[in-house]
Design a protein around this motif. Sequence first.
Motif, PDB file in Angstrom:
ATOM      1  N   GLY A 105       4.549   3.255   0.176  1.00 11.79           N
ATOM      2  CA  GLY A 105       4.095   3.304  -1.206  1.00 11.79           C
ATOM      3  C   GLY A 105       2.589   3.306  -1.316  1.00 11.79           C
ATOM      4  N   PHE A 106       2.131   3.109  -2.518  1.00 11.87           N
ATOM      5  CA  PHE A 106       0.716   3.141  -2.847  1.00 11.87           C
ATOM      6  C   PHE A 106       0.331   1.820  -3.484  1.00 11.87           C
ATOM      7  CE2 PHE A 106       2.326   7.377  -2.623  1.00 11.87           C
ATOM      8  CZ  PHE A 106       1.351   8.055  -1.915  1.00 11.87           C
ATOM      9  N   VAL A 107      -0.661   1.161  -2.896  1.00  8.63           N
ATOM     10  CA  VAL A 107      -1.066  -0.183  -3.301  1.00  8.63           C
ATOM     11  C   VAL A 107      -2.289  -0.109  -4.209  1.00  8.63           C
ATOM     12  CG1 VAL A 107      -1.894  -2.419  -2.480  1.00  8.63           C
ATOM     13  CG2 VAL A 107      -0.195  -1.143  -1.148  1.00  8.63           C
ATOM     14  N   GLU A 153      -3.247  -5.267  -8.812  1.00  7.93           N
ATOM     15  CA  GLU A 153      -2.081  -5.991  -8.304  1.00  7.93           C
ATOM     16  C   GLU A 153      -0.739  -5.380  -8.709  1.00  7.93           C
ATOM     17  OE1 GLU A 153      -2.633 -10.119  -9.306  1.00  7.93           O
ATOM     18  OE2 GLU A 153      -4.182 -10.340  -7.779  1.00  7.93           O
ATOM     19  N   PHE A 154      -0.522  -4.148  -8.259  1.00  2.18           N
ATOM     20  CA  PHE A 154       0.804  -3.550  -8.359  1.00  2.18           C
ATOM     21  C   PHE A 154       0.953  -2.514  -7.254  1.00  2.18           C
ATOM     22  CE2 PHE A 154      -1.646  -0.667 -11.013  1.00  2.18           C
ATOM     23  CZ  PHE A 154      -1.112   0.585 -10.764  1.00  2.18           C
ATOM     24  N   VAL A 155       2.189  -2.184  -6.955  1.00  2.37           N
ATOM     25  CA  VAL A 155       2.508  -1.216  -5.905  1.00  2.37           C
ATOM     26  C   VAL A 155       3.514  -0.220  -6.464  1.00  2.37           C
ATOM     27  CG1 VAL A 155       3.547  -0.890  -3.612  1.00  2.37           C
ATOM     28  CG2 VAL A 155       2.127  -2.899  -4.056  1.00  2.37           C
ATOM     29  N   VAL A 156       3.297   1.063  -6.188  1.00  2.00           N
ATOM     30  CA  VAL A 156       4.289   2.086  -6.478  1.00  2.00           C
ATOM     31  C   VAL A 156       4.981   2.383  -5.159  1.00  2.00           C
ATOM     32  CG1 VAL A 156       4.701   4.453  -7.224  1.00  2.00           C
ATOM     33  CG2 VAL A 156       2.944   3.073  -8.357  1.00  2.00           C
ATOM     34  N   CYS A 157       6.261   2.041  -5.089  1.00  2.00           N
ATOM     35  CA  CYS A 157       7.039   2.305  -3.874  1.00  2.00           C
ATOM     36  C   CYS A 157       7.512   3.762  -3.905  1.00  2.00           C
ATOM     37  CB  CYS A 157       8.242   1.388  -3.802  1.00  2.00           C
ATOM     38  SG  CYS A 157       7.815  -0.361  -3.677  1.00  2.00           S
ATOM     39  N   THR A 158       7.391   4.426  -2.763  1.00  2.00           N
ATOM     40  CA  THR A 158       7.793   5.820  -2.663  1.00  2.00           C
ATOM     41  C   THR A 158       8.619   6.029  -1.396  1.00  2.00           C
ATOM     42  OG1 THR A 158       5.805   6.472  -1.437  1.00  2.00           O
ATOM     43  CG2 THR A 158       5.713   6.653  -3.853  1.00  2.00           C
ATOM     44  N   GLU A 159       9.313   7.140  -1.399  1.00  2.00           N
ATOM     45  CA  GLU A 159       9.973   7.603  -0.179  1.00  2.00           C
ATOM     46  C   GLU A 159       9.486   9.010   0.093  1.00  2.00           C
ATOM     47  OE1 GLU A 159      14.129   7.259  -1.098  1.00  2.00           O
ATOM     48  OE2 GLU A 159      14.168   9.112  -2.261  1.00  2.00           O
ATOM     49  N   GLN A 160       9.218   9.285   1.347  1.00  2.00           N
ATOM     50  CA  GLN A 160       8.708  10.590   1.724  1.00  2.00           C
ATOM     51  C   GLN A 160       9.842  11.604   1.715  1.00  2.00           C
ATOM     52  OE1 GLN A 160       7.285  11.488   5.810  1.00  2.00           O
ATOM     53  NE2 GLN A 160       5.321  11.801   4.772  1.00  2.00           N
ATOM     54  N   VAL A 161       9.696  12.637   0.909  1.00  2.00           N
ATOM     55  CA  VAL A 161      10.684  13.711   0.856  1.00  2.00           C
ATOM     56  C   VAL A 161      10.346  14.753   1.910  1.00  2.00           C
ATOM     57  CG1 VAL A 161      11.695  15.519  -0.605  1.00  2.00           C
ATOM     58  CG2 VAL A 161      11.123  13.279  -1.578  1.00  2.00           C
ATOM     59  N   ARG A 162       9.046  15.123   2.024  1.00  2.00           N
ATOM     60  CA  ARG A 162       8.558  16.041   3.040  1.00  2.00           C
ATOM     61  C   ARG A 162       7.172  15.610   3.465  1.00  2.00           C
ATOM     62  NH1 ARG A 162      11.280  18.600  -0.086  1.00  2.00           N
ATOM     63  NH2 ARG A 162       9.735  19.230  -1.590  1.00  2.00           N
ATOM     64  N   PRO A 163       6.898  15.595   4.768  1.00  2.00           N
ATOM     65  CA  PRO A 163       5.546  15.214   5.249  1.00  2.00           C
ATOM     66  C   PRO A 163       4.542  16.318   4.978  1.00  2.00           C
ATOM     67  CG  PRO A 163       6.934  15.874   7.093  1.00  2.00           C
ATOM     68  CD  PRO A 163       7.808  15.895   5.861  1.00  2.00           C
TER      69      PRO A 163
END
Length: 170
Positions: free
Chosen positions: A152-154, A159-169
Amino acid sequence: MDGTATAAGGTTTTTATTAANQVGTDGGGDVDIDVEIGECVRLGGTMDAATISEASCGSADSNYRVIAKAEKNAQCPSDADQVYYEESALGRELGALCLDIDWVIGGCMSVPDGGDDEPQRVDCADTHVPGVERAVDLIEGATDVEQCTEGGFVYSEREFVVCTEQVRPL
């Protein structure tokens, strides 16, 4: 007035679901585009010749959300994803928009790694676009990515985080 887009020293951010600490204040300044904090824009062009236009948040056209306004770009949060500012002909800063990526939980963005390229909203199933991340969660009060399943992105200052999942590198 010419617009200048300057990458900020932070990481990347959220939208559709906005963190309480994400949105800042109107610290003044004057830019040609009339947008309010919380509204979205389409930023493009280059660092020296940026283009900016209003866009509906979460739409295919939107790539950033306005999180604050300032008189100078240095007054934006240090973890903002991008800063758009305008200068007078004499090089004096007239105003700045502090920007975060317009993430939509469940949606995908192509997130470039440096350079003049800006993030773009993409179809998660499009196999031709590299560097695609899907936003899966927003965690408030967090300052590290360890609370996310994949990555994700911090935003440590806010003080927050966006959690992500990689779909394509990249």
